[in-house]
Design a protein around this motif. Sequence first.
Motif, PDB file in Angstrom:
ATOM      1  N   GLU A   1       0.416  -1.201  -0.270  1.00  0.00           N
ATOM      2  CA  GLU A   1      -0.033  -0.088   0.346  1.00  0.00           C
ATOM      3  C   GLU A   1       0.942   1.254   0.183  1.00  0.00           C
ATOM      4  OE1 GLU A   1      -4.029  -1.146   2.209  1.00  0.00           O
ATOM      5  OE2 GLU A   1      -2.623  -1.366   3.525  1.00  0.00           O
TER       6      GLU A   1
ATOM      7  N   ASP B   1       5.017   1.669   4.090  1.00  0.00           N
ATOM      8  CA  ASP B   1       4.572   1.904   2.762  1.00  0.00           C
ATOM      9  C   ASP B   1       5.341   1.199   1.545  1.00  0.00           C
ATOM     10  OD1 ASP B   1       6.897   3.913   3.756  1.00  0.00           O
ATOM     11  OD2 ASP B   1       6.376   4.906   1.748  1.00  0.00           O
TER      12      ASP B   1
ATOM     13  N   THR C   1      -2.853   5.288  10.037  1.00  0.00           N
ATOM     14  CA  THR C   1      -1.864   4.579   9.838  1.00  0.00           C
ATOM     15  C   THR C   1      -0.484   3.664  10.597  1.00  0.00           C
ATOM     16  OG1 THR C   1      -0.408   5.076   7.680  1.00  0.00           O
ATOM     17  CG2 THR C   1      -3.100   4.618   7.541  1.00  0.00           C
TER      18      THR C   1
ATOM     19  N   SER D   1       2.157   4.827   0.536  1.00  0.00           N
ATOM     20  CA  SER D   1       2.410   6.302   2.098  1.00  0.00           C
ATOM     21  C   SER D   1       1.049   6.868   2.120  1.00  0.00           C
ATOM     22  CB  SER D   1       3.210   6.513   1.416  1.00  0.00           C
ATOM     23  OG  SER D   1       3.502   7.547   2.664  1.00  0.00           O
TER      24      SER D   1
ATOM     25  N   GLU E   1      -1.752   2.836   4.452  1.00  0.00           N
ATOM     26  CA  GLU E   1      -1.183   1.641   4.869  1.00  0.00           C
ATOM     27  C   GLU E   1      -2.153   1.069   5.739  1.00  0.00           C
ATOM     28  OE1 GLU E   1       0.483   3.913   5.092  1.00  0.00           O
ATOM     29  OE2 GLU E   1       2.338   4.216   4.945  1.00  0.00           O
TER      30      GLU E   1
END
Length: 133
Positions: free
Chosen positions: A34, A85, A64, A36, A39
């Motif tokens: 995923e 990320d 996150t 930045s 996530e």
Amino acid sequence: MSTTQIGTREILTLARENFEFAREIRRHLHRHPELSFHEFETADYVEKKLHELGLFHIKRINQTGVVALLKNNRENCVALRADLDALPITETDDREYRSLNEGVMHACGHDAHTAALLGAAKILCSIRDKIKG
């Protein structure tokens, strides 16, 4: 060896014993990258793994980020950190654990950083009474 010390050999043995644990986490994260600040599934996964390790002082930072605290009634503190990320890159490799998110991949190694951190957390949980903080 006293109950408050742990030797390098014991740490290396624990690292070898937990290699598959960390590798499976790395491969899972590599499959599900995923970008930045997006996530969300990664943070959920990390939080779940931390709970499975017996860490319950877990909180989220900026949705996150995940923070966990391992306590053992001592005053010293050490922080371990890993990035979650991935990058906006299409993976062309055809490994069994290649990215399932088209146009996103862990080309930067953050999947390995997070897997190593969770492996370290597992080891630290298993020796919490032998470490000084």
